[in-house]
Design an enzyme around this catalytic site. Structure first.
Site, PDB file in Angstrom:
ATOM      1  N   TYR A 187      -5.455   3.598   3.162  1.00  8.32           N
ATOM      2  CA  TYR A 187      -6.458   2.604   2.787  1.00  8.32           C
ATOM      3  C   TYR A 187      -5.781   1.347   2.246  1.00  8.32           C
ATOM      4  O   TYR A 187      -6.129   0.224   2.622  1.00  8.32           O
ATOM      5  CB  TYR A 187      -7.408   3.197   1.744  1.00  8.32           C
ATOM      6  CG  TYR A 187      -8.593   2.315   1.429  1.00  8.32           C
ATOM      7  CD1 TYR A 187      -9.725   2.335   2.243  1.00  8.32           C
ATOM      8  CD2 TYR A 187      -8.593   1.473   0.324  1.00  8.32           C
ATOM      9  CE1 TYR A 187     -10.822   1.539   1.966  1.00  8.32           C
ATOM     10  CE2 TYR A 187      -9.685   0.670   0.031  1.00  8.32           C
ATOM     11  CZ  TYR A 187     -10.790   0.709   0.858  1.00  8.32           C
ATOM     12  OH  TYR A 187     -11.875  -0.100   0.585  1.00  8.32           O
TER      13      TYR A 187
ATOM     14  N   SER B  47     -10.272  -5.706  -0.013  1.00  9.65           N
ATOM     15  CA  SER B  47     -10.395  -4.764  -1.122  1.00  9.65           C
ATOM     16  C   SER B  47      -9.532  -5.247  -2.271  1.00  9.65           C
ATOM     17  O   SER B  47      -8.639  -6.091  -2.099  1.00  9.65           O
ATOM     18  CB  SER B  47      -9.913  -3.384  -0.653  1.00  9.65           C
ATOM     19  OG  SER B  47      -9.752  -2.487  -1.734  1.00  9.65           O
TER      20      SER B  47
END
Length: 251
Positions: A156, A143
């Site tokens: 996350y 990410s």
């Protein structure tokens, strides 16, 4: 040169291929010739139909990836029914949003379990098969938050930073034995995970203003990178996190 990207005869295990990035990657691998074992808690009917229309063999393996319980079964089923595991794409993941000061333990554990723990143990299980055959490709989905801190997504961010770390760790251990481990770090892609951001007009504008490409990415934008990392074209690429972000990190 085209043959470097040919995946004919390869078997790809892709987690979370029902929609979004996982679907985009699975269909790109299928278009390049790979047969597909699609793993998740919902049968990805649309992905299966599109892959079969290409002439690909497809297999759905139902698994709750919040736990590592199904990991060995997933790999054994793919090998038993499709004959091999040549490519693993660890795409399945979730995101939970809240301020760090009130973030819950349950939201921390769920995100870390599926995004990082299961990704590692699926890599371990597939890696045993790949190491025995002397070849294989593992693609983790990282990410932008593998590089940055983010806002209101502590678990996350931690999980995707961890994904970048285990990508490098596994490459250090397995590259000399014919197994390539790399990661793709998507930028802001129009998926269910970003629906909340896209619905916020001010936040969406702020994001778009920073992206040199001046658009949200589409799941299909990840396909070329995935085929590259799954193919012979990337045989000397190891432990790399490839940003597919419209130029976000260049800003």
């Amino acid at each position: 040169m085209t043959n470097l990207f040919d995946l004919t005869g390869k078997v790809a295990v892709v987690t979370g291929a029902n929609t979004g990035i996982g679907q985009g990657i699975a269909l790109a691998l299928g278009a390049a010739g790979a047969d597909l074992a699609l793993v998740g808690h919902l049968q990805p009917d649309e992905t299966i139909a599109k892959a079969q229309a290409m002439g690909r063999r497809t297999l759905f393996i139902e698994a709750n990836l919040l736990s590592i319980e199904p990991v060995e079964r997933v790999i054994a089923t793919a090998v038993g029914q499709l004959g091999s595991v040549d490519i693993l794409v660890n795409n399945a993941g979730i995101i939970r949003r809240d301020d760090a000061v009130t973030f819950s333990e349950a939201d921390w554990d769920d995100v870390m379990n599926i995004n990082l723990k299961t990704a590692f143990f699926l890599s371990q299980a597939a890696g045993r098969w790949m190491l025995d055959q002397g070849r294989g490709k593992i693609i983790n989905i990282a990410s932008m938050l593998s590089f940055q801190g983010g806002i209101r997504v502590p678990s996350y961010t931690a999980s995707k930073s961890g994904v970048a770390g285990i990508t490098k760790l596994l490459a250090n251990e397995w590259a000399s034995r014919g197994v390539n481990i790399n990661a793709i770090a998507p930028g802001y892609i129009a998926t269910d995970n970003t629906a909340q951001l896209r619905a916020d007009a001010d936040r969406s504008k702020a994001i778009l203003d920073r992206i040199p490409a001046n658009r949200w990415g589409e799941p299909s934008d990840l396909g070329g990178a995935a085929v590259f990392l799954a193919s012979r074209a990337s045989d000397y690429v190891n432990g790399h996190v490839l940003a597919v972000d419209g130029g976000w990190l260049a800003r």
